[in-house]
Design a protein around this motif. Structure first.
Motif, PDB file in Angstrom:
ATOM      1  N   ILE A  66       0.495  -5.484  12.539  1.00  0.00           N
ATOM      2  CA  ILE A  66       0.815  -6.281  11.346  1.00  0.00           C
ATOM      3  C   ILE A  66       2.071  -7.107  11.570  1.00  0.00           C
ATOM      4  N   VAL A  67       3.087  -6.495  12.194  1.00  0.00           N
ATOM      5  CA  VAL A  67       4.335  -7.224  12.463  1.00  0.00           C
ATOM      6  C   VAL A  67       4.060  -8.411  13.374  1.00  0.00           C
ATOM      7  N   GLU A  68       3.226  -8.215  14.400  1.00  0.00           N
ATOM      8  CA  GLU A  68       2.906  -9.307  15.319  1.00  0.00           C
ATOM      9  C   GLU A  68       2.131 -10.409  14.613  1.00  0.00           C
ATOM     10  N   LEU A  69       1.202  -9.996  13.755  1.00  0.00           N
ATOM     11  CA  LEU A  69       0.412 -10.971  13.003  1.00  0.00           C
ATOM     12  C   LEU A  69       1.293 -11.782  12.061  1.00  0.00           C
ATOM     13  N   VAL A  70       2.162 -11.099  11.346  1.00  0.00           N
ATOM     14  CA  VAL A  70       3.048 -11.781  10.405  1.00  0.00           C
ATOM     15  C   VAL A  70       4.017 -12.703  11.138  1.00  0.00           C
ATOM     16  N   ALA A  71       4.562 -12.242  12.264  1.00  0.00           N
ATOM     17  CA  ALA A  71       5.508 -13.061  13.018  1.00  0.00           C
ATOM     18  C   ALA A  71       4.867 -14.368  13.474  1.00  0.00           C
ATOM     19  N   ALA A  72       3.604 -14.293  13.880  1.00  0.00           N
ATOM     20  CA  ALA A  72       2.928 -15.481  14.400  1.00  0.00           C
ATOM     21  C   ALA A  72       2.512 -16.450  13.308  1.00  0.00           C
ATOM     22  N   THR A  73       2.317 -15.936  12.104  1.00  0.00           N
ATOM     23  CA  THR A  73       1.784 -16.776  11.026  1.00  0.00           C
ATOM     24  C   THR A  73       2.814 -17.164   9.974  1.00  0.00           C
ATOM     25  N   THR A 121      10.059  -4.815  -2.940  1.00  0.00           N
ATOM     26  CA  THR A 121       8.794  -4.686  -2.240  1.00  0.00           C
ATOM     27  C   THR A 121       8.962  -4.550  -0.734  1.00  0.00           C
ATOM     28  N   GLY A 122       8.025  -3.847  -0.124  1.00  0.00           N
ATOM     29  CA  GLY A 122       7.948  -3.825   1.324  1.00  0.00           C
ATOM     30  C   GLY A 122       7.333  -5.089   1.865  1.00  0.00           C
ATOM     31  N   GLY A 123       6.705  -5.879   0.977  1.00  0.00           N
ATOM     32  CA  GLY A 123       6.150  -7.165   1.378  1.00  0.00           C
ATOM     33  C   GLY A 123       7.240  -8.180   1.656  1.00  0.00           C
ATOM     34  N   GLY A 124       6.826  -9.321   2.159  1.00  0.00           N
ATOM     35  CA  GLY A 124       7.788 -10.350   2.523  1.00  0.00           C
ATOM     36  C   GLY A 124       8.457 -10.975   1.317  1.00  0.00           C
ATOM     37  N   ILE A 125       9.764 -11.086   1.370  1.00  0.00           N
ATOM     38  CA  ILE A 125      10.523 -11.592   0.231  1.00  0.00           C
ATOM     39  C   ILE A 125      10.140 -13.038  -0.085  1.00  0.00           C
ATOM     40  N   PRO A 150      -8.750  -4.388  -0.462  1.00  0.00           N
ATOM     41  CA  PRO A 150      -8.949  -3.473   0.661  1.00  0.00           C
ATOM     42  C   PRO A 150      -7.825  -3.502   1.686  1.00  0.00           C
ATOM     43  N   PHE A 151      -6.962  -4.556   1.619  1.00  0.00           N
ATOM     44  CA  PHE A 151      -5.758  -4.639   2.442  1.00  0.00           C
ATOM     45  C   PHE A 151      -4.662  -5.242   1.580  1.00  0.00           C
ATOM     46  N   TYR A 152      -3.417  -5.057   2.005  1.00  0.00           N
ATOM     47  CA  TYR A 152      -2.325  -5.733   1.322  1.00  0.00           C
ATOM     48  C   TYR A 152      -2.616  -7.238   1.326  1.00  0.00           C
ATOM     49  N   PHE A 153      -2.366  -7.887   0.199  1.00  0.00           N
ATOM     50  CA  PHE A 153      -2.745  -9.291   0.068  1.00  0.00           C
ATOM     51  C   PHE A 153      -2.002 -10.185   1.052  1.00  0.00           C
ATOM     52  N   GLN A 154      -0.779  -9.825   1.395  1.00  0.00           N
ATOM     53  CA  GLN A 154      -0.056 -10.637   2.368  1.00  0.00           C
ATOM     54  C   GLN A 154      -0.707 -10.548   3.741  1.00  0.00           C
ATOM     55  N   VAL A 155      -1.308  -9.408   4.064  1.00  0.00           N
ATOM     56  CA  VAL A 155      -2.042  -9.281   5.320  1.00  0.00           C
ATOM     57  C   VAL A 155      -3.268 -10.195   5.295  1.00  0.00           C
ATOM     58  N   LEU A 156      -3.968 -10.250   4.160  1.00  0.00           N
ATOM     59  CA  LEU A 156      -5.120 -11.136   4.037  1.00  0.00           C
ATOM     60  C   LEU A 156      -4.697 -12.598   4.164  1.00  0.00           C
ATOM     61  N   PHE A 157      -3.531 -12.927   3.619  1.00  0.00           N
ATOM     62  CA  PHE A 157      -2.972 -14.269   3.793  1.00  0.00           C
ATOM     63  C   PHE A 157      -2.716 -14.542   5.271  1.00  0.00           C
ATOM     64  N   ALA A 158      -2.120 -13.578   5.950  1.00  0.00           N
ATOM     65  CA  ALA A 158      -1.809 -13.759   7.368  1.00  0.00           C
ATOM     66  C   ALA A 158      -3.078 -13.914   8.200  1.00  0.00           C
ATOM     67  N   ASP A 184       8.004  -1.921  -7.632  1.00  0.00           N
ATOM     68  CA  ASP A 184       7.252  -2.240  -6.432  1.00  0.00           C
ATOM     69  C   ASP A 184       6.200  -3.285  -6.805  1.00  0.00           C
ATOM     70  N   ASN A 185       5.660  -3.980  -5.792  1.00  0.00           N
ATOM     71  CA  ASN A 185       4.641  -4.996  -6.079  1.00  0.00           C
ATOM     72  C   ASN A 185       3.235  -4.522  -5.743  1.00  0.00           C
ATOM     73  N   ASP A 186       2.942  -4.309  -4.453  1.00  0.00           N
ATOM     74  CA  ASP A 186       1.587  -3.952  -4.027  1.00  0.00           C
ATOM     75  C   ASP A 186       1.170  -2.600  -4.591  1.00  0.00           C
ATOM     76  N   GLY A 187       0.113  -2.607  -5.382  1.00  0.00           N
ATOM     77  CA  GLY A 187      -0.391  -1.367  -5.965  1.00  0.00           C
ATOM     78  C   GLY A 187       0.311  -0.953  -7.240  1.00  0.00           C
ATOM     79  N   THR A 188       1.399  -1.645  -7.587  1.00  0.00           N
ATOM     80  CA  THR A 188       2.140  -1.350  -8.810  1.00  0.00           C
ATOM     81  C   THR A 188       2.011  -2.489  -9.816  1.00  0.00           C
ATOM     82  N   LEU A 189       2.158  -3.714  -9.355  1.00  0.00           N
ATOM     83  CA  LEU A 189       2.011  -4.876 -10.228  1.00  0.00           C
ATOM     84  C   LEU A 189       0.693  -5.604  -9.997  1.00  0.00           C
ATOM     85  N   TRP A 190       0.192  -5.568  -8.764  1.00  0.00           N
ATOM     86  CA  TRP A 190      -1.141  -6.098  -8.495  1.00  0.00           C
ATOM     87  C   TRP A 190      -1.838  -5.191  -7.499  1.00  0.00           C
ATOM     88  N   ALA A 191      -3.140  -5.405  -7.326  1.00  0.00           N
ATOM     89  CA  ALA A 191      -3.940  -4.526  -6.469  1.00  0.00           C
ATOM     90  C   ALA A 191      -3.507  -4.640  -5.007  1.00  0.00           C
TER      91      ALA A 191
END
Length: 314
Positions: free
Chosen positions: A107-114, A169-173, A60-68, A50-57
């Motif tokens: 989160i899905v709506e945010l990711v879809a738009a960005t 990962t559950g994050g975006g490929i 306070p939020f998943y880093f991809q969410v902060l990117f979005a 896994d990536n989030d929380g396993t390979l990197w922190a």
């Protein structure tokens, strides 16, 4: 104290001696000992992380969410309608908590738009640019510096022992592929993750792949073993996670025949990182802890088992 010679040959120098480190060493020794009862041929030495929380922190939020979020702020001038539409309205006011109160749907709506209406090459470039300039809100470090030094050593150790390492990962490929090779030594073809819809088009006489709104695959929870089968085609012999979202991946891995290894990273260090498990809204580890105890999986106590968490620590 270990002798200088022993220190030089230690493949996991950021791990304290103890049950977790020894379990890893014993497993690798077992599956790589030719002629031994647990020997596994190199082609079948598949390890998934896994990536989030396993390979990197992941706080306070998943880093991809902060990117979005950063991406939404940059795109806001092109979308005046966002001022009255959630989750964007709250985001633009700086109220991230309210914006994400809608949970997965928000989160899905945010990711879809960005993450859409651009080519895969454009998206890759945008992610790389963000990673180069963005800083973690607490540590004030680049996000790629928020990787766990002990896990980087583990990835390298497994590869030196004939393993092929994959990120699942559950994050975006496409998001993870933008940095996985430089950061983890994992090439893009060895990343399995959630995917949005992608369409082949010809633009200005040039073939491109366009990222479109919409979800094609969610690579979390039960989606992880499905993604492994679809992308890899072999059941792993080792799996590493940190949350209940990784549980099915560990179950799928450790119920196969032969010697298997499953490990959970338990976030127990509130000083060097964060301490959270059963009640956390991010990276919750509840059922997974119980299953690890019942099945004899290795649980890494971050506070006790790791000499350092991040590479930038003195």
């Amino acid at each position: 104290m270990a002798s200088p010679a022993a220190a030089q040959t230690d493949p996991l120098p950021s791990w304290n001696d103890g049950a977790s480190k020894q379990a890893i060493l014993d497993f690798v020794a077992g599956v790589t000992a030719e002629g031994g009862p647990d020997y596994v041929v190199p082609a079948e030495r598949i390890a998934v992380f896994d990536n989030d929380g396993t390979l990197w922190a992941e706080q306070p939020f998943y880093f991809q969410v902060l990117f979005a979020i950063d991406r939404a702020k940059a795109l806001a001038p092109q979308h005046p309608e966002w001022k009255d539409k959630e989750p964007f309205a709250s985001l633009l006011k700086g109220d991230v908590k309210s914006a994400l109160a809608g949970g997965e749907h928000a989160i899905v709506e945010l990711v879809a738009a960005t993450h859409s209406d651009m080519t895969t090459e454009e998206f890759n470039s945008i992610v790389k640019d963000w990673l180069a300039r963005a800083r973690h809100p607490k540590a004030q470090r680049q996000y790629t510096e928020m990787t766990y030094q002990p896990m980087l050593e583990l990835l390298a150790f497994l590869r030196s022992s004939g393993f092929k390492t994959f990120i699942v990962t559950g994050g975006g490929i496409e998001f993870v592929r933008a940095f996985a090779e430089d950061t983890y030594g994992v090439p893009p073809e060895q990343v399995v993750g959630s995917a949005g819809k992608t369409k082949f088009e010809t633009r200005d006489g040039r073939p491109v792949l366009m990222k479109e709104p919409g979800v094609d695959f969610i690579g979390d929870k039960a989606g992880k073993p499905v993604g492994i089968q679809s992308h890899i085609g072999r059941r792993p012999i080792a799996a590493f996670g940190n949350s209940d979202g990784d549980l099915q991946m560990l179950q799928w891995t450790c119920t196969g025949a032969g010697l298997r290894f499953c490990l959970y990273v338990h976030h127990t260090d509130g000083e060097r990182e964060w301490a959270y498990d059963r009640q956390s809204s991010i990276g919750r580890l509840d059922e997974g802890l119980d299953q690890a105890a019942a099945n004899g999986w290795t649980v890494v106590d971050m506070k006790k088992d790791w000499k350092k968490v991040f590479g930038f620590e003195k």
